[in-house]
Write a protein that holds these residues in place. Structure first.
Motif, PDB file in Angstrom:
ATOM      1  N   ARG A   1       0.886   9.976   6.133  1.00  0.00           N
ATOM      2  CA  ARG A   1      -0.157  10.900   6.557  1.00  0.00           C
ATOM      3  C   ARG A   1      -1.454  10.615   5.779  1.00  0.00           C
ATOM      4  O   ARG A   1      -2.546  10.575   6.366  1.00  0.00           O
ATOM      5  CB  ARG A   1       0.328  12.329   6.288  1.00  0.00           C
ATOM      6  N   LEU A   2      -1.323  10.375   4.464  1.00  0.00           N
ATOM      7  CA  LEU A   2      -2.514  10.142   3.645  1.00  0.00           C
ATOM      8  C   LEU A   2      -3.182   8.807   4.002  1.00  0.00           C
ATOM      9  O   LEU A   2      -4.408   8.711   4.059  1.00  0.00           O
ATOM     10  CB  LEU A   2      -2.154  10.158   2.158  1.00  0.00           C
ATOM     11  N   LEU A   3      -2.358   7.779   4.234  1.00  0.00           N
ATOM     12  CA  LEU A   3      -2.934   6.487   4.620  1.00  0.00           C
ATOM     13  C   LEU A   3      -3.652   6.609   5.957  1.00  0.00           C
ATOM     14  O   LEU A   3      -4.694   5.991   6.182  1.00  0.00           O
ATOM     15  CB  LEU A   3      -1.844   5.406   4.686  1.00  0.00           C
ATOM     16  N   ASP A   4      -3.093   7.427   6.820  1.00  0.00           N
ATOM     17  CA  ASP A   4      -3.740   7.673   8.107  1.00  0.00           C
ATOM     18  C   ASP A   4      -5.078   8.391   7.883  1.00  0.00           C
ATOM     19  O   ASP A   4      -6.093   8.064   8.500  1.00  0.00           O
ATOM     20  CB  ASP A   4      -2.809   8.523   8.988  1.00  0.00           C
ATOM     21  N   ARG A   5      -5.072   9.336   6.949  1.00  0.00           N
ATOM     22  CA  ARG A   5      -6.279  10.111   6.672  1.00  0.00           C
ATOM     23  C   ARG A   5      -7.405   9.235   6.124  1.00  0.00           C
ATOM     24  O   ARG A   5      -8.580   9.475   6.407  1.00  0.00           O
ATOM     25  CB  ARG A   5      -5.918  11.201   5.662  1.00  0.00           C
ATOM     26  N   VAL A   6      -7.064   8.202   5.322  1.00  0.00           N
ATOM     27  CA  VAL A   6      -8.109   7.297   4.821  1.00  0.00           C
ATOM     28  C   VAL A   6      -8.316   6.120   5.780  1.00  0.00           C
ATOM     29  O   VAL A   6      -8.987   5.145   5.442  1.00  0.00           O
ATOM     30  CB  VAL A   6      -7.802   6.780   3.391  1.00  0.00           C
ATOM     31  N   GLY A   7      -7.702   6.211   6.958  1.00  0.00           N
ATOM     32  CA  GLY A   7      -7.951   5.218   8.003  1.00  0.00           C
ATOM     33  C   GLY A   7      -7.211   3.911   7.828  1.00  0.00           C
ATOM     34  O   GLY A   7      -7.650   2.868   8.316  1.00  0.00           O
ATOM     35  N   LEU A   8      -6.070   3.929   7.117  1.00  0.00           N
ATOM     36  CA  LEU A   8      -5.365   2.672   6.853  1.00  0.00           C
ATOM     37  C   LEU A   8      -3.897   2.731   7.264  1.00  0.00           C
ATOM     38  O   LEU A   8      -3.059   2.055   6.669  1.00  0.00           O
ATOM     39  CB  LEU A   8      -5.472   2.323   5.363  1.00  0.00           C
ATOM     40  N   ALA A   9      -3.604   3.514   8.278  1.00  0.00           N
ATOM     41  CA  ALA A   9      -2.212   3.644   8.713  1.00  0.00           C
ATOM     42  C   ALA A   9      -1.596   2.288   9.043  1.00  0.00           C
ATOM     43  O   ALA A   9      -0.418   2.052   8.779  1.00  0.00           O
ATOM     44  CB  ALA A   9      -2.141   4.567   9.931  1.00  0.00           C
ATOM     45  N   ASP A  10      -2.411   1.366   9.578  1.00  0.00           N
ATOM     46  CA  ASP A  10      -1.872   0.063   9.989  1.00  0.00           C
ATOM     47  C   ASP A  10      -1.731  -0.909   8.825  1.00  0.00           C
ATOM     48  O   ASP A  10      -1.236  -2.016   9.001  1.00  0.00           O
ATOM     49  CB  ASP A  10      -2.769  -0.543  11.079  1.00  0.00           C
ATOM     50  N   LYS A  11      -2.159  -0.520   7.623  1.00  0.00           N
ATOM     51  CA  LYS A  11      -2.100  -1.440   6.481  1.00  0.00           C
ATOM     52  C   LYS A  11      -1.005  -1.058   5.489  1.00  0.00           C
ATOM     53  O   LYS A  11      -0.955  -1.594   4.383  1.00  0.00           O
ATOM     54  CB  LYS A  11      -3.453  -1.457   5.739  1.00  0.00           C
ATOM     55  N   ALA A  12      -0.123  -0.126   5.871  1.00  0.00           N
ATOM     56  CA  ALA A  12       0.885   0.391   4.942  1.00  0.00           C
ATOM     57  C   ALA A  12       1.733  -0.715   4.314  1.00  0.00           C
ATOM     58  O   ALA A  12       2.086  -0.644   3.148  1.00  0.00           O
ATOM     59  CB  ALA A  12       1.785   1.393   5.668  1.00  0.00           C
TER      60      ALA A  12
ATOM     61  N   GLN B   1     -10.876  -1.298   1.433  1.00  0.00           N
ATOM     62  CA  GLN B   1      -9.541  -0.832   1.834  1.00  0.00           C
ATOM     63  C   GLN B   1      -8.697  -0.517   0.601  1.00  0.00           C
ATOM     64  O   GLN B   1      -7.974   0.482   0.566  1.00  0.00           O
ATOM     65  CB  GLN B   1      -8.859  -1.894   2.698  1.00  0.00           C
ATOM     66  N   GLN B   2      -8.793  -1.384  -0.421  1.00  0.00           N
ATOM     67  CA  GLN B   2      -8.029  -1.135  -1.650  1.00  0.00           C
ATOM     68  C   GLN B   2      -8.426   0.198  -2.263  1.00  0.00           C
ATOM     69  O   GLN B   2      -7.573   0.971  -2.698  1.00  0.00           O
ATOM     70  CB  GLN B   2      -8.279  -2.245  -2.673  1.00  0.00           C
ATOM     71  N   GLN B   3      -9.734   0.481  -2.292  1.00  0.00           N
ATOM     72  CA  GLN B   3     -10.175   1.723  -2.910  1.00  0.00           C
ATOM     73  C   GLN B   3      -9.714   2.928  -2.097  1.00  0.00           C
ATOM     74  O   GLN B   3      -9.389   3.967  -2.658  1.00  0.00           O
ATOM     75  CB  GLN B   3     -11.706   1.710  -3.095  1.00  0.00           C
ATOM     76  N   ARG B   4      -9.643   2.775  -0.785  1.00  0.00           N
ATOM     77  CA  ARG B   4      -9.157   3.890   0.039  1.00  0.00           C
ATOM     78  C   ARG B   4      -7.659   4.113  -0.179  1.00  0.00           C
ATOM     79  O   ARG B   4      -7.189   5.251  -0.197  1.00  0.00           O
ATOM     80  CB  ARG B   4      -9.495   3.656   1.504  1.00  0.00           C
ATOM     81  N   VAL B   5      -6.902   3.014  -0.368  1.00  0.00           N
ATOM     82  CA  VAL B   5      -5.486   3.180  -0.728  1.00  0.00           C
ATOM     83  C   VAL B   5      -5.381   3.895  -2.075  1.00  0.00           C
ATOM     84  O   VAL B   5      -4.556   4.798  -2.260  1.00  0.00           O
ATOM     85  CB  VAL B   5      -4.762   1.815  -0.795  1.00  0.00           C
TER      86      VAL B   5
ATOM     87  N   ALA C   1       0.841  -1.203   0.000  1.00  0.00           N
ATOM     88  CA  ALA C   1       0.000   0.000   0.000  1.00  0.00           C
ATOM     89  C   ALA C   1       0.875   1.251   0.000  1.00  0.00           C
ATOM     90  O   ALA C   1       0.674   2.172  -0.794  1.00  0.00           O
ATOM     91  CB  ALA C   1      -0.918  -0.018   1.214  1.00  0.00           C
ATOM     92  N   LEU C   2       1.882   1.258   0.865  1.00  0.00           N
ATOM     93  CA  LEU C   2       2.760   2.422   0.971  1.00  0.00           C
ATOM     94  C   LEU C   2       3.520   2.662  -0.334  1.00  0.00           C
ATOM     95  O   LEU C   2       3.623   3.797  -0.813  1.00  0.00           O
ATOM     96  CB  LEU C   2       3.738   2.212   2.129  1.00  0.00           C
ATOM     97  N   GLU C   3       4.034   1.581  -0.936  1.00  0.00           N
ATOM     98  CA  GLU C   3       4.767   1.715  -2.201  1.00  0.00           C
ATOM     99  C   GLU C   3       3.849   2.214  -3.315  1.00  0.00           C
ATOM    100  O   GLU C   3       4.262   2.988  -4.183  1.00  0.00           O
ATOM    101  CB  GLU C   3       5.394   0.373  -2.597  1.00  0.00           C
ATOM    102  N   ASN C   4       2.583   1.758  -3.291  1.00  0.00           N
ATOM    103  CA  ASN C   4       1.610   2.247  -4.262  1.00  0.00           C
ATOM    104  C   ASN C   4       1.468   3.763  -4.179  1.00  0.00           C
ATOM    105  O   ASN C   4       1.408   4.450  -5.191  1.00  0.00           O
ATOM    106  CB  ASN C   4       0.241   1.602  -3.993  1.00  0.00           C
ATOM    107  N   VAL C   5       1.427   4.264  -2.945  1.00  0.00           N
ATOM    108  CA  VAL C   5       1.164   5.691  -2.756  1.00  0.00           C
ATOM    109  C   VAL C   5       2.374   6.549  -3.162  1.00  0.00           C
ATOM    110  O   VAL C   5       2.215   7.614  -3.738  1.00  0.00           O
ATOM    111  CB  VAL C   5       0.749   5.976  -1.291  1.00  0.00           C
ATOM    112  N   ILE C   6       3.591   6.066  -2.904  1.00  0.00           N
ATOM    113  CA  ILE C   6       4.766   6.909  -3.200  1.00  0.00           C
ATOM    114  C   ILE C   6       5.275   6.748  -4.638  1.00  0.00           C
ATOM    115  O   ILE C   6       6.144   7.508  -5.062  1.00  0.00           O
ATOM    116  CB  ILE C   6       5.947   6.638  -2.227  1.00  0.00           C
TER     117      ILE C   6
END
Lengths: 257, 290
Positions: free
Chosen positions: A136-147, A158-162, A111-116
């Motif tokens: 910060r963005l993953l935290d904002r969509v409520g997925l900080a623990d799924k990075a 969850q995928q759509q929020r990522v 998830a984190l690699e997808n975002v960066i």
């Protein structure tokens, strides 16, 4: 000049055919900065095609589209309108975030690699800054623990929020949502809509193609109803959805009651 | 343990597995036959085990092995690189690129490798001189074919071009196996085509590309034995040169067989690791203890 800000998106007389089928038959639409426009309409009304024309994933046959003052896909050289090379179109797209119906996360990245990926690889951000922003963005969509999770280890919602976090990471001037909840199980729709409602409240310019009437009513500044390749009716959501004038809009809305 | 009041003696957690009589008998049979065959081979003087022992690490054999391995590495690397370009050309919108790539693949897959090698080796009989020039224009450079095409360049060019044709189709298949939405997403995010290919499309295509490429690599190691016909001293050529002197044909061929099997076994292990790497997004459970 009037005090009304220049539109961020200008769509003028857009026509588009696939083979013999004309799916867009002369669309005019302006979107102001900070405005949230929800495009509604039955399947085959051309609403997804219109959205995909805005970032040139589809080419148009007639008319013109401007985003942030630049014509998408073409430029005037003196009197001659010429098609832009692929690289220039890629540069235009970098201001526009997009969220897809099928999420389209990169399955080989977490998830984190997808975002960066785009911030680092396309926008030239430093990895440290991109990582910080992505967390910060993953935290904002409520997925900080799924990075650290791969897309396949996440639910559809969850995928759509990522995917939303990934689109936000490029700091877009405009966000396009192409039926973001249509591929989700009913119980997962709410979490994605809540994330989008949160964005709408923060002044991000959004064009949302959806079937979610409720989202249009609560979060949109304007509702646009398309049918048969034309804009049939548009205006404030409470008017368009509350007192529909056109019979086709009435029969469309009747299905949701 | 908590009691299961509902199922009682029917609780499947209490079930016993039936004794696998048939399976054990089959195992025993296979072990006995294999042991018998192994002793027969080991005791058979015609296999010449002492000769195999004496020549397995012979300098000539090891030199041949290293020639085979270097040829494989060089030809395979060139073949994959050219194959990637051909695959991209074959999938491009451009009709000229598509056509040229198709023509190349058609020719090099359609003719025997042995014939291709012999052609390259004897290029001087077709073109005694090679000139680098602008078509219908001035000559830039001039070479004698026999100095350019040595056995080693003929072997590398022949093996690499043939391999490229096969790798092009393998890579094309891999690229086509990636969901169309991935290319579209990369495009929507403003990635250039090359960047999208390198970061998004190819890593996903690798899952489909690696297994057949492993096959190709193993074929290539054995295909290098064909270069013995153009006087390259590869592994097979080296053992032949020894048995031409000593007439220990079977033991020397076994020396080559042992080395070929050893190398391909190592490759199988390597391939398993590479496959696991590219399947990293496939595991359902997060951070699974591999």
């Amino acid at each position: 000049m009037s005090e009304v800000a220049a539109p961020l998106v200008r769509i003028r007389g857009v026509h588009k055919s696939f083979g013999d089928v004309e799916v867009l038959k002369g669309i005019h639409l302006d979107v102001a900065p900070g405005e949230v426009v929800v495009v509604l309409g039955p399947s085959g009304s051309g609403k997804s095609t219109l959205l995909r024309c805005v970032n040139h994933l589809e080419t148009i046959d007639r008319g013109a589209i401007w985003v942030d003052g630049e014509q998408i896909g073409y430029t005037l050289r003196g009197e001659r309108l010429v098609r832009l090379p692929h690289r220039a179109i890629a540069a235009q797209r970098r201001k526009i975030g997009m969220v897809f119906q099928q999420f389209n996360l990169y399955p080989h990245m977490t998830a984190l690699e997808n975002v960066i990926e785009a911030p680092v690889g396309v926008h030239g951000e430093s990895r440290t800054a991109a990582l910080e922003n992505a967390r910060r963005l993953l935290d904002r969509v409520g997925l900080a623990d799924k990075a650290g999770n791969y897309p396949r280890q996440l639910s559809g919602g969850q995928q759509q929020r990522v995917a939303i976090a990934r689109a936000l990471a490029i700091r877009p001037k405009l966000m396009l949502f192409d039926e973001p909840t249509s591929a989700l199980d009913p119980e997962l729709v709410g979490e994605v809509l809540a994330t989008m409602r949160d964005l709408a409240g923060q002044g991000l310019t959004m064009i949302v193609v959806t079937h979610e009437i409720g989202f249009a009513r609560e979060a949109a500044d304007r509702a646009v109803f398309m049918d048969g390749g034309v804009v049939v009716e548009q205006g404030a959501p409470e008017d368009v959805l509350g007192t529909p004038r056109h019979p086709r809009l009435r029969s469309f809305l009747a299905r949701f009651i | 343990m908590t009691a299961t009041p509902d199922a009682g003696p029917h609780d499947v957690a209490r079930a016993h597995r039936p004794f696998p009589t048939g399976k054990l008998l089959l195992w025993a049979l296979v072990v006995v036959v294999a042991a018998d065959f192994a002793t027969a081979v080991a005791r058979n003087p015609n296999f010449g085990w002492p000769v195999i022992g004496a020549y397995l690490f012979d300098a000539t054999v090891l030199r041949g092995l290293s020639v085979s391995l270097s040829l494989t590495v060089v030809a395979m690397t060139l073949g994959i690189a050219l194959g990637l370009l051909l695959a991209i050309a074959r999938l491009s919108q451009d009709r000229l690129a598509r056509g040229l790539s198709g023509l190349f693949i058609w020719f090099f897959r359609g003719t025997p490798l042995l014939v291709q090698l012999i052609f390259w080796y004897n290029l001087s009989t077709l073109f005694p001189e090679l000139t680098l020039a602008i078509p219908f224009g001035p000559v830039l450079a001039h070479y004698d074919t026999n100095t350019v095409i040595t056995p080693i360049t003929a072997a590398i060019v022949g093996l690499a071009l043939n391999e490229a044709a096969y790798m092009a189709e393998i890579i094309r298949g891999g690229l086509l196996s990636v969901d169309r939405g991935q290319a579209e997403t990369a495009e929507a995010f403003g990635m250039t085509r090359l960047y999208a290919l390198r970061r998004i499309i190819l890593p996903q295509a690798m899952r489909a590309i690696v297994p057949p490429t492993g096959n190709q690599l193993i074929s290539m190691i054995k295909a290098t034995s064909l270069v013995s016909v153009i006087a390259m001293a590869d592994l097979l050529y080296s053992v032949q040169s020894i048995y031409n002197r000593t007439f220990e044909i079977v033991p020397m061929l076994l020396v080559a067989v042992i080395w070929y099997l050893f190398v391909t076994s190592l490759l199988n292990v390597g391939q398993a690791y590479i496959e696991r790497y590219y399947a990293r997004g496939e595991r359902k459970i997060a951070q699974a203890a591999s």
